[in-house]
Scaffold this active site. Structure first.
Site, PDB file in Angstrom:
ATOM      1  CB  THR A 331      -0.497  11.914   8.384  1.00 46.42           C
ATOM      2  OG1 THR A 331       0.082  11.859   9.724  1.00 46.42           O
ATOM      3  CG2 THR A 331      -0.647  11.222   7.913  1.00 46.42           C
ATOM      4  CG  HIS A 383     -10.800   0.563  -4.084  1.00 47.79           C
ATOM      5  ND1 HIS A 383     -11.056   1.272  -5.277  1.00 47.79           N
ATOM      6  CD2 HIS A 383      -9.971  -0.346  -4.287  1.00 47.79           C
ATOM      7  CE1 HIS A 383     -10.688   0.704  -6.295  1.00 47.79           C
ATOM      8  NE2 HIS A 383      -9.608  -0.282  -6.305  1.00 47.79           N
TER       9      HIS A 383
END
Length: 412
Positions: A331, A383
């Site tokens: 993006t 994560h």
């Protein structure tokens, strides 16, 4: 005899749409293949067409209604005979070719193909099909072949996409301590509702963390300046930054496959292909069309595909297929002037790279202060399956490849 206009199968993970607009009113005539109602999903606008000629008998789902797959939107009555004036018979001489009789009950053909064949006095059974049914394109190709020796036929252009109407606001007056204040309420578009839902979903299901770095764009700028004219002359498209970052991301994904994966229950699914999503901003939100097998695409193919996607995103003609899947997303907030941001994951993907504006900044190079075009980049990752070490190294890999375009051409 009547037939229903129903909500078709939409797409993977899309089960509901909103009735955007009706192009016909009750009592209006409709033709086979003609768009009668437009639906809005969170991804694209979808046109529902008539299966046969008839009259719109009833509308069961008004504009603004939320509808699921299979819902009946309206009913078209096909028991309509449209009278045509009788013409005097034309004498047939030996030199006058007699058009073949119309037979549409032989091989299978789409309603639009039948209509086009009828308009050109073509026997649909003489048209070779490229698939299971004869399509409009098959008929057009057949006509082109017949007329090639006479004159080139006028191409039949596809109908322009119908833009979704903007939701109309409701004006209210609210009283407070200082009197009446004007407010307006506007229903969220289907796309905006889904964006809101998915952003909350991403934040509540993924353990998102963002790491940052900065990239010296001098090498890419120099290469673009050197090659931009010849590149555009040869390929018909400008050499922008998209291809450089797509190739750099692919090189980094090959080195760190955890970022080209997803979580499915208690398993990690590693993708051995590189479908790169390119986020494109439109008036009512964000769409992310996908570059399929981007590792096999050339710089010119990437730039042309992104250009086409941007145009389709603006005019609402993106296909559902182009928005499905994707293994990693890029993006670019820099085109709007963003200097730094933390992009949000596009589930079920576990990585997204955010690009930003390029600014000249003083940098220390070999002990000297020099001005260099610098870009901050941000990698948001999940994560749960990507550790900080791999995330940082991934972003460093992207940085190294962009700052050394020769290595980029080899590894990307």
């Amino acid at each position: 005899m009547s037939f229903n206009l129903v909500v078709p199968d939409l797409a993977e993970s899309v089960v509901e749409a909103t009735v955007s607009s009706w192009t016909k009113k009750v009592g209006d005539k409709v033709s086979a293949g003609e768009v009668v109602v437009v639906l809005e999903t969170d991804k694209v606008s979808l046109e529902v067409t008539a299966d046969a000629d008839g009259v719109l008998e009833s509308i069961l789902a008004p504009e603004g209604a939320d509808v699921a797959v299979g819902t009946v939107l309206g009913v078209v009555s096909s028991d309509v005979t449209i009278a045509t004036p009788q013409s005097a018979p034309v004498p047939v001489s030996a030199s006058t070719p007699v058009p073949p009789p119309m037979q549409t009950d032989g091989q299978k053909a789409t309603p639009v193909a039948k209509r086009v064949a009828t308009e050109h006095s073509i026997d649909i059974n003489q048209v070779p099909a490229t698939g299971a049914k004869v399509t409009k394109s098959d008929v057009q190709n057949f006509i082109s072949g017949q007329n090639a020796s006479v004159s080139a036929p006028k191409p039949v252009s596809a109908p322009a996409p119908i833009p979704a109407p903007k939701p109309q606001p409701t004006i209210t007056m609210t009283q407070n301590g200082t009197g009446y204040r004007k407010e307006e309420r506007v229903k969220m578009t289907r796309r905006r509702q889904t964006i809101a839902k998915r952003l909350i979903e991403a934040q509540s299901t993924a353990a998102m963390l963002t790491t940052f770095n900065e990239i010296d764009m001098s090498g890419v700028n120099a290469l673009r300046a050197k090659r931009k004219d010849s590149f555009k002359e040869k390929y018909g498209v400008s050499l922008g930054f998209n291809a450089f970052f797509v190739k750099a991301v692919i090189g980094a994904l090959k080195a760190f496959p955890q970022l080209n994966a997803e979580i499915q229950e208690n398993e990690i699914v590693y993708k051995h292909y590189y479908d790169i999503g390119i986020a494109i901003g439109v008036s009512d939100g964000l769409v992310v069309p996908v570059l399929r097998d981007a590792d096999r695409m050339s710089f010119a193919q990437i730039e042309n595909q992104v250009k086409d996607y941007a145009k389709q995103a603006q005019d609402g003609s993106l296909s559902l297929d182009s928005l499905m899947g994707g293994t990693f997303t890029i993006t670019n907030g820099g085109i709007f002037g963003s200097l730094m941001s933390t992009p949000i994951l596009n589930p079920p993907q576990v990585g997204i790279l955010g690009l930003h504006a390029i600014k000249d900044r003083p940098m220390v190079v070999n002990g000297e202060i020099v001005v260099r075009p610098m870009m901050y980049v941000a990698l948001t990752y999940d994560h749960r399956i990507v550790d900080g070490r791999e995330a940082v190294q991934f972003l460093v890999k992207v940085k190294d490849l962009i700052e050394d375009p020769e290595a980029l051409l080899i590894e990307g």
